[in-house]
Design a protein around this motif. Sequence first.
Motif, mmCIF file in Angstrom:
data_model
loop_
_atom_site.group_PDB
_atom_site.id
_atom_site.type_symbol
_atom_site.label_atom_id
_atom_site.label_comp_id
_atom_site.label_asym_id
_atom_site.label_seq_id
_atom_site.Cartn_x
_atom_site.Cartn_y
_atom_site.Cartn_z
ATOM 1 N N ALA A 207 0.832 -1.291 0.002
ATOM 2 C CA ALA A 207 0.091 0.049 -0.017
ATOM 3 C C ALA A 207 0.813 1.342 -0.092
ATOM 4 N N ILE A 208 2.034 1.214 0.651
ATOM 5 C CA ILE A 208 2.786 2.413 0.976
ATOM 6 C C ILE A 208 3.728 2.653 -0.629
ATOM 7 N N VAL A 209 3.761 1.512 -1.089
ATOM 8 C CA VAL A 209 4.398 1.577 -2.476
ATOM 9 C C VAL A 209 3.568 2.619 -3.446
ATOM 10 N N ILE A 210 2.463 1.910 -3.486
ATOM 11 C CA ILE A 210 1.274 2.453 -4.467
ATOM 12 C C ILE A 210 1.095 3.866 -4.228
ATOM 13 N N LEU A 211 0.827 4.241 -2.861
ATOM 14 C CA LEU A 211 0.688 5.641 -2.463
ATOM 15 C C LEU A 211 1.816 6.519 -2.755
ATOM 16 N N GLY A 212 3.078 5.928 -2.319
ATOM 17 C CA GLY A 212 4.312 6.877 -2.747
ATOM 18 C C GLY A 212 4.403 7.184 -4.266
ATOM 19 N N VAL A 213 4.441 6.263 -4.823
ATOM 20 C CA VAL A 213 4.406 6.188 -6.363
ATOM 21 C C VAL A 213 3.477 7.076 -6.774
ATOM 22 N N THR A 214 2.282 6.903 -6.622
ATOM 23 C CA THR A 214 1.103 8.050 -7.001
ATOM 24 C C THR A 214 1.558 9.426 -6.707
ATOM 25 N N ALA A 215 1.886 9.680 -5.407
ATOM 26 C CA ALA A 215 2.366 11.090 -4.864
ATOM 27 C C ALA A 215 3.431 11.543 -5.638
ATOM 28 N N GLY A 216 4.509 10.591 -5.866
ATOM 29 C CA GLY A 216 5.767 10.958 -6.637
ATOM 30 C C GLY A 216 5.212 11.457 -8.151
ATOM 31 N N LEU A 217 4.525 10.620 -8.501
ATOM 32 C CA LEU A 217 4.159 10.839 -9.956
ATOM 33 C C LEU A 217 3.770 12.351 -10.314
ATOM 34 N N PHE A 218 2.743 12.680 -9.413
ATOM 35 C CA PHE A 218 2.267 14.082 -9.444
ATOM 36 C C PHE A 218 3.186 14.999 -9.028
ATOM 37 N N ILE A 219 4.009 14.845 -7.892
ATOM 38 C CA ILE A 219 5.026 15.763 -7.569
ATOM 39 C C ILE A 219 6.002 15.968 -8.770
ATOM 40 N N GLY A 220 6.302 14.924 -9.490
ATOM 41 C CA GLY A 220 7.511 14.837 -10.511
ATOM 42 C C GLY A 220 6.741 15.524 -11.721
ATOM 43 N N ALA A 221 5.358 15.453 -11.718
ATOM 44 C CA ALA A 221 4.659 16.308 -13.035
ATOM 45 C C ALA A 221 4.674 17.562 -12.825
ATOM 46 N N MET A 222 4.650 18.286 -11.643
ATOM 47 C CA MET A 222 4.612 19.623 -11.296
ATOM 48 C C MET A 222 5.958 20.161 -11.599
ATOM 49 N N PRO A 223 6.209 21.306 -12.584
ATOM 50 C CA PRO A 223 7.336 21.910 -12.557
ATOM 51 C C PRO A 223 7.581 22.551 -11.260
ATOM 52 N N GLY A 224 8.984 22.486 -10.957
ATOM 53 C CA GLY A 224 9.271 23.170 -9.774
ATOM 54 C C GLY A 224 9.323 22.289 -8.408
ATOM 55 N N LEU A 225 8.215 21.441 -8.485
ATOM 56 C CA LEU A 225 8.170 20.416 -7.548
ATOM 57 C C LEU A 225 8.954 19.246 -7.801
ATOM 58 N N GLY A 226 10.045 18.828 -7.359
ATOM 59 C CA GLY A 226 10.501 17.833 -7.738
ATOM 60 C C GLY A 226 10.672 16.413 -6.785
ATOM 61 N N SER A 227 11.622 15.555 -6.761
ATOM 62 C CA SER A 227 11.552 14.539 -6.154
ATOM 63 C C SER A 227 12.354 15.045 -4.693
ATOM 64 N N VAL A 228 13.134 16.043 -4.624
ATOM 65 C CA VAL A 228 13.703 16.502 -3.431
ATOM 66 C C VAL A 228 12.821 17.230 -2.670
ATOM 67 N N ASN A 229 11.666 18.067 -3.028
ATOM 68 C CA ASN A 229 10.632 18.724 -2.141
ATOM 69 C C ASN A 229 9.656 17.503 -1.495
#
Lengths: 506, 327
Positions: free
Chosen positions: A21-43
């Motif tokens: 469940a954590i992997v799925i949650l993390g990947v989905t959150a990461g996908l949107f974070i990465g898709a937003m310019p200016g919000l990268g994996s660091v943030n």
Amino acid sequence: MEMLSLLADGFATSLSPLNLAIVILGVTAGLFIGAMPGLGSVNGVAIVLPLTFIVPPSSAIILLAAIYYGAMYGGAVSSVLLGIPGASTAVATTFDGRPMAQRGKAGLALIAAAVASFVGGTISVVLFTIFAVPLADLALAFGPAEEFALVLLAFTTFVGLGGDDILKTIIMICLGLVLSTVGLDLISGQPRLIFGDLPGFYSGISFLVLAIGVYGVGEVLHTIETSKSAPQVTPAKLTFREFGDGLRQMNRLWKTMSVGSFLGFFVGMLPAAGATPASLMAYGIAKTTSKRPETFGTGNIEGVAAPETANNAASTGSLLPMLTLGIPGSPTTALLLGGMVMWGLMPGPMLFIEQPDFVWGLISSLYTANFAAVAINIALIPLFVWALRMPFTVLCAMVLVLCIVGGFAPSQKMHDVWLIAGFGVAGYLLRKADYPLAPLVLALVLGPLMEKSFRQTLIAEQGNLLAFVERPLSGTFIALAALFFVLPLLKHVRGKEKKQVVTPAE
Amino acid sequence: MFHSFTRRTGLAIAATALAAMAAMPAAAADWKPQKPIEMVIMAGQGGGADRLARLFQSIIQKENLASMPVLPVNKGGGSGAEALRYLSDNAGEAHKIMATLNSYYTTPIRNDIGVDIEEFTPIARMALDTFVLWVNADSDIQTLDEWVAAVKDAGGTWKMGGTGTGQEDSLVTAMLEDTFDLDITYVPFKGGGDVAKNLVGGHIDSTVNNPSEQMGFYNAGKSRPLVAFTPERLAAFPDVPTASEMGYDLVYWMQRSFVGPKEMPAEAVAYYTEMFEKLSQTEEWQTYTADKALMADFLTGDELQAYFLEERAKHAEILNSMGEGSS
């Protein structure tokens, strides 16, 4: 075979319902974070880090790694749809991804990016599983001289293949190198090019500010001008037929994707380099070895696949020095390292021996994260593509807002917003004058690394320039760099001769 | 202006009255942060200072030491000049604190950034980080004397790696050069981890890493500590002598403290002081300091300010001898 049993134990950890469940949650959150310019994996990782106490350490690191992974997939989304690289690792994806989107093939480009990311991620995790421990020594063999040689190689794979006006490419590289010297000099500790005493320039010009300016704002200005007479409609839709078609096209790109995976993994593994040079080198190599290099930059699917495999492979590779040596290869892995320290785990040569449960749990979660990321990403593509069907007048305003928010968010300085505006206008004018923008951005990314390692080597070797070629590893890279520099020139000259001979009539 | 004046005075009066009336232990009990607390970090993301600040943040969060969340903000530009300017522009703020390191003194000395650290409000010193002289485990050098002899033999080509010029590692190197009359080639790297890796990889000859940066390699038998620059031996390395016991006056620390802006309300100062005092007693912090050979020397208030000013004077002297002062 001990490794396989360890990995199996790892899967027992990572396939538990909580961790899945954590992997799925993390990947989905990461996908949107990465898709937003200016919000990268660091943030993303930084925001989530303090919240990870509610779960056990192995689940916590799995969550962070899943966000990191998801963001790598997501980075391609804004590169393709908006032409703004969300992170420096996705710059090369814009070269062909954006033209594909403009020709109404955004869906295909995103499928290519997702599949390529999956292939790159999976191959590199396999490499990681098998070679993690022995390869740590190779990372150690990299000193300043080797770093310099590698960056030089990254530059030449790209420069030599520019294809456009060579003089203009060189001018843009020089401009980027000048911009990269702004800020506090590492070696002397003195501020350089701070325009009087503007404190905003002390920390230098960040890649993101330049990229958002010249690509994001510049692109909007350019589109406003070109769509004045004929409003540009992007006929973006995605059908199952297209989806199948995409997979078939990807099936022909195995060579590009394997090269990208291996290259990405090895370059990403070196602490200094990381995913950005890896993705550029993969793009460069795909272009040189292609039978039709002229189609690159105009929307060739191979030009999306190559950098996307490499940057995902590199993000796995960069976990290697972090875990085995305790040296983070990128700001994101540095945060992961910080997290591990918080949970009482000490990354370093002893980690694999002392904490096998943790290490193999993490490695196996990379496999699951990859599967989750590709599935979720493909499922979301219609949503992403749908965003492109907005009327241009709406989309253009939204992109501008994203540009400003994305530029302001990381450092929260108005200074950066003004810079974005300035770079936007400059980028628009340069584009009109037909100057390539990619070399400018690349020089800014690689320039500081190149300068730093060059000067470190010269200081350490008492000014002996031969130090770069005397050391076996750096000597090899320099030789390769020279080859890559000369090869396209030879091709160019030969091509011209051929043309003159074969088609004198034209 | 008038408004904030009356409000602050009012709060102060109320606090004093309450303290007098009920003999409360401190005014801290009455004041609570009204919004998230901004923790300004004088360094960029991922470095040693940043990792430590985020460790503090996570302990505060986990142990529920603050009623409002703590938000770390990196302002590392110009060796912390950015953070110093930011704090000095926010005088009187009760919701901004800054995590410091030694660039707290050195940055204003090296460049005129219009900041006087004497004006800031000291809150708490959490720890002193230590420095140790390291060589690669493959090296034949076992003692400080052998190291000095080897550097002299190298005739100026001895490569000492460290963080940026003018930062802590280069100051320790300058002190070594001064004490033993050496000529060392100083190679600056971006961070302590990078330095540690280059030592183990054989690209430099020695370093003055903090123990936390070399601990992983040390445990794996890849690096060797020669001498510690502390007054007493470190518990983590009982066999490593200190320079002072060998008769050399070589002691250097990296302080890890928190300060507030100029004129921070006294109640807020008391609140944060208490918060950090509790933090310093948590088990996580105690384990961390023991593991990483940090000296958890808690210090607050006027004593801390006196310490800052003394250290600033010391750093001005070292920088001057290096020819690095701004004037």
